[in-house]
Motif scaffolding. Sequence first.
Motif, PDB file in Angstrom:
ATOM      1  N   LYS A 183       0.891  -1.276   0.009  1.00  0.00           N
ATOM      2  CA  LYS A 183      -0.011  -0.032  -0.053  1.00  0.00           C
ATOM      3  C   LYS A 183       0.739   1.270   0.044  1.00  0.00           C
ATOM      4  N   ALA A 184       2.081   1.193   0.637  1.00  0.00           N
ATOM      5  CA  ALA A 184       2.863   2.359   0.724  1.00  0.00           C
ATOM      6  C   ALA A 184       3.439   2.996  -0.541  1.00  0.00           C
ATOM      7  N   GLY A 185       3.462   4.280  -0.782  1.00  0.00           N
ATOM      8  CA  GLY A 185       4.018   4.787  -1.920  1.00  0.00           C
ATOM      9  C   GLY A 185       5.422   5.019  -1.786  1.00  0.00           C
ATOM     10  N   SER A 186       5.981   5.150  -0.561  1.00  0.00           N
ATOM     11  CA  SER A 186       7.373   5.537  -0.557  1.00  0.00           C
ATOM     12  C   SER A 186       8.099   4.379   0.003  1.00  0.00           C
ATOM     13  N   ASP A 187       9.260   4.349  -0.412  1.00  0.00           N
ATOM     14  CA  ASP A 187      10.453   3.188   0.310  1.00  0.00           C
ATOM     15  C   ASP A 187      10.835   3.193   1.630  1.00  0.00           C
ATOM     16  N   THR A 188      10.871   4.453   2.177  1.00  0.00           N
ATOM     17  CA  THR A 188      11.110   4.799   3.479  1.00  0.00           C
ATOM     18  C   THR A 188      10.106   4.211   4.138  1.00  0.00           C
ATOM     19  N   VAL A 189       8.998   4.450   3.904  1.00  0.00           N
ATOM     20  CA  VAL A 189       7.479   3.886   4.811  1.00  0.00           C
ATOM     21  C   VAL A 189       7.685   2.379   4.587  1.00  0.00           C
ATOM     22  N   LYS A 190       8.052   1.871   3.572  1.00  0.00           N
ATOM     23  CA  LYS A 190       8.066   0.352   3.328  1.00  0.00           C
ATOM     24  C   LYS A 190       9.156  -0.234   4.234  1.00  0.00           C
ATOM     25  N   SER A 191      10.272   0.629   4.427  1.00  0.00           N
ATOM     26  CA  SER A 191      11.355  -0.005   5.150  1.00  0.00           C
ATOM     27  C   SER A 191      11.093   0.046   6.419  1.00  0.00           C
TER      28      SER A 191
END
Length: 187
Positions: free
Chosen positions: A69-77
């Motif tokens: 769902k997340a758009g940002s790799d930072t959020v995914k990490s």
Amino acid sequence: MNIPSFARAGIRKNIFPRHAVAVLLSLAGGFAATHAMAADLNSADKQFMMSAAHAGATEIQASQAASTKAGSDTVKSFATQMVDDHSKVADELKALADSKGVQIEAQPDKKQQATINKLNGLDGKKYDKEYAADIGVAAHKDAVALFRKTSMNAKDPDVKSFATKTLPSLEHHLQMAQDLKTSVDKQ
């Protein structure tokens, strides 16, 4: 010792072999000991374990969804780290609860499930902002408060030790979440 009625009847009628009687008595004693442990634990310590299980399950479920769902790799990490860290804590909590004879549900409570459902309807930048605010910051503020209170007030030494040991990690997660929220709010 409270022996089930079918077992008492079997013992009186000499239906069970001696080793079966020993096993039944051992199981009944183990149940009684486990039940006594749960009864010895005060209600606040039991409630802590239940609340901690709900909070951990919320973190894990919401963070697992962030991988798609997340758009940002930072959020995914961040979400990946939350799944890993909270899964380990959940395993430790389960072992503690089992040792105390307390059954916990590794499910979000109704309010937490509503937050997850709301997040599941989002994606991209909107998801990132809501996830960072609701799961990152708000959920960790609640968890830090819960663990801090228990680390100071728990009556059971094992519960107190678990809360005290876990608290610094949750405080670190909260700081990470606050930094994440600042980052995604700028996008």
